[in-house]
Design a protein around this motif. Sequence first.
Motif, PDB file in Angstrom:
ATOM      1  N   GLY A  52       0.790  -1.225   0.000  1.00 40.47           N
ATOM      2  CA  GLY A  52       0.000   0.000   0.000  1.00 40.47           C
ATOM      3  C   GLY A  52       0.821   1.272   0.000  1.00 40.47           C
ATOM      4  N   ALA A  53       2.092   1.173   0.359  1.00 37.30           N
ATOM      5  CA  ALA A  53       2.916   2.380   0.424  1.00 37.30           C
ATOM      6  C   ALA A  53       3.232   2.883  -0.981  1.00 37.30           C
ATOM      7  N   GLY A  54       3.445   4.184  -1.095  1.00 35.25           N
ATOM      8  CA  GLY A  54       3.842   4.805  -2.363  1.00 35.25           C
ATOM      9  C   GLY A  54       2.751   4.834  -3.406  1.00 35.25           C
ATOM     10  N   GLU A  77       5.840  10.672   3.054  1.00 34.45           N
ATOM     11  CA  GLU A  77       4.620   9.983   3.479  1.00 34.45           C
ATOM     12  C   GLU A  77       4.902   8.975   4.596  1.00 34.45           C
ATOM     13  N   GLY A  78       6.160   8.893   5.028  1.00 33.62           N
ATOM     14  CA  GLY A  78       6.515   8.057   6.157  1.00 33.62           C
ATOM     15  C   GLY A  78       6.643   6.582   5.858  1.00 33.62           C
ATOM     16  N   ALA A  79       6.853   6.266   4.591  1.00 32.07           N
ATOM     17  CA  ALA A  79       6.972   4.860   4.221  1.00 32.07           C
ATOM     18  C   ALA A  79       8.376   4.334   4.528  1.00 32.07           C
ATOM     19  N   THR A  80       8.470   3.046   4.833  1.00 30.53           N
ATOM     20  CA  THR A  80       9.778   2.438   5.057  1.00 30.53           C
ATOM     21  C   THR A  80      10.282   1.861   3.735  1.00 30.53           C
ATOM     22  N   VAL A  81      11.421   2.349   3.299  1.00 32.68           N
ATOM     23  CA  VAL A  81      12.004   1.828   2.059  1.00 32.68           C
ATOM     24  C   VAL A  81      13.002   0.735   2.412  1.00 32.68           C
ATOM     25  N   ARG A  82      12.646  -0.512   2.120  1.00 36.39           N
ATOM     26  CA  ARG A  82      13.512  -1.650   2.487  1.00 36.39           C
ATOM     27  C   ARG A  82      14.609  -1.912   1.470  1.00 36.39           C
ATOM     28  N   GLY A  83      14.380  -1.436   0.274  1.00 33.74           N
ATOM     29  CA  GLY A  83      15.407  -1.645  -0.756  1.00 33.74           C
ATOM     30  C   GLY A  83      15.059  -0.888  -2.019  1.00 33.74           C
ATOM     31  N   VAL A  84      16.106  -0.499  -2.762  1.00 35.15           N
ATOM     32  CA  VAL A  84      15.898   0.171  -4.046  1.00 35.15           C
ATOM     33  C   VAL A  84      16.824  -0.463  -5.069  1.00 35.15           C
TER      34      VAL A  84
END
Lengths: 264, 311
Positions: B246-248, B288-295
Amino acid sequence: MNWRGELIAAGAFAIRNLQMASRNVFLIFELLFWPVVGVVQIGLMSQFLTLSAEEKSFVLIGQMAFSIVGTCQLDVAYSVLYDFWSKSMKHHFLAPIGIRHLTVGSWVVGILRGTVVFGLTGGLAWYGFGFNPFAAGVMPVVALLVGCYLTAWIVGVFVCVLILLFGGRAETAAWASINLVLALAGIFYPVSLLPWWAAAVGAAIPLTYFLDAYRAHFGFTAEFAFPVVTGLVLSALYVALSHVTLHAAVNRARRTGLLLKMSE
Amino acid sequence: MLAIDAREVAKTFRAGLIRRRETPALRGVSLTVERGAVFGLLGPNGAGKTTLLSILATLLTPDRGEVYVLGLDVRREADAVRRRLNMASGNASFLWNLRIPEILAFYGRLYGVHGATLRRRVDELIHTCELDAHRRVPYNELSTGLKQRLALAKSLLNEPELLFLDEPTLGLDPDVSARLRRHIASLRSERGMTIVLTTHYMREAEELCDEIAFIKAGQILARGTADQLKRQIAIGDVIAFRLDPGAGARLGEMTGVLRATPTSDGLECTVDSAEKRLPELLAALHGEGATVRGVAVREPQLEEVFVELAR
Ligand SMILES: Nc1ncnc2c1ncn2[C@@H]1O[C@H](COP(=O)(O)OP(=O)(O)OP(=O)(O)O)[C@@H](O)[C@H]1O
Ligand SMILES: [Mg+2]
């Protein structure tokens, strides 16, 4: 012209026809069965109808010529048919060869097989039915065989033309045409017996003249003057014509894409 | 020096006597290929690849246009051209009864090779194409891979300067096709052969070809190296984020983002330029406060270029 190159390329087709023939069980039928059955049938029929020695020789010669031409033209047709059947047509038209290599090479094998057929049927006619093909000497036989081989070459090349023009649809027509040609050349009867229009077609077939010349040695009055020369001249014309036509058919196949279609 | 110089080549197949059907296969194709290059032709089914190769190889006469192969006019100097080129296709076929050495010897003779030279060349090709173990097997009993290798061997009989390969690895298992590709690559590196090939395998095109032309509906749409094509077609870079579900959700609306597709563990964004957009996207996610686990940033695959162009 580079003769060595010509020989190698034509030889390729000759060797290939021999290899294919050596693997083909039906070769027995082409070479032994049908020719032998033909001569036996005609020989027995002539005995049953109590034909005179001349009449018997007339029909036996016809039957022998039929088998020889049939076998020999098959080899010429094979030069295109094998590739048609195996869908490998494009490969040799990709190579720098002329159609002469294809027709001459396979024709040589046809001559070999035709000679085997002549030996077999001639031996059988002599042994079984008392007709000696060499009764008038060797030269008449040579002339007859040359006539058979030339006719077979021409018919074979025209079969190749049909295949290259119409593909698979032409196959049956091709086999029918050889029988028609032979019927019109008067293998079992003098051409003069045919209706005028058919006789006119018969008179355009080289084999008619070679048969006529040969039969003249067996007590039949020749229907044509200078039959051997006429037959040779006609043959030369048709050989040229058939090759020009085949060349045109190959060019057409390159244009229409049939050459590719026959390879997939 | 050009191996191939084709200008405005057009070909329409016509069939049927009464109801004429016309299939335009090539509509004015111009193509140049440098000597010594490995050139790839890509395109969807029915695009005209085989038609083009066949015209270049003199198997088909073009309706229109001029074609020079190795400096020779394919129409007027066809025989001279044929001596110097050869072709193998993935769906090649040979006489069912003949064995590998017989088939090779037959075609070798058509190119004027004979005697001891022919025997040596046939043996060499059987060896390099790994056909030794199958010398005595009739053609129709060979497996697809062996048939394909035989087709390649046949196409090398006249030591061609120019070689056309129409889907050479069609229907081969990954191991066999990898070996075949190495063989093809070595033909260029060791003998300087010019090779034009068609394929539906993008990896094959990237691995083998210096340059690629993309052909569709009888026209060349693009040409260049694989990298150039990827840039030229401008389908952008792909940035894959690993995020919570749901994030992003709103990234797709940002400028420069062409597409945003949810994946099993996050979101894949196709952007015009990764360099420019990555910081902006990260900032938005951070906002938006999302946790980015990897890019992960990756270039588009040639396959994506293909799909884009074929559309
Ligand atoms: N010999 C032929 N006769 C008639 N039409 C043909 C022939 N060869 C090809 N076509 C037609 O020409 C068009 C181009 O075909 P071509 O074989 O060149 O495509 P291709 O790019 O090689 O496709 P694929 O990837 O499926 O091999 C197609 O519409 C096809 O149906
Ligand atoms: Mg194709």
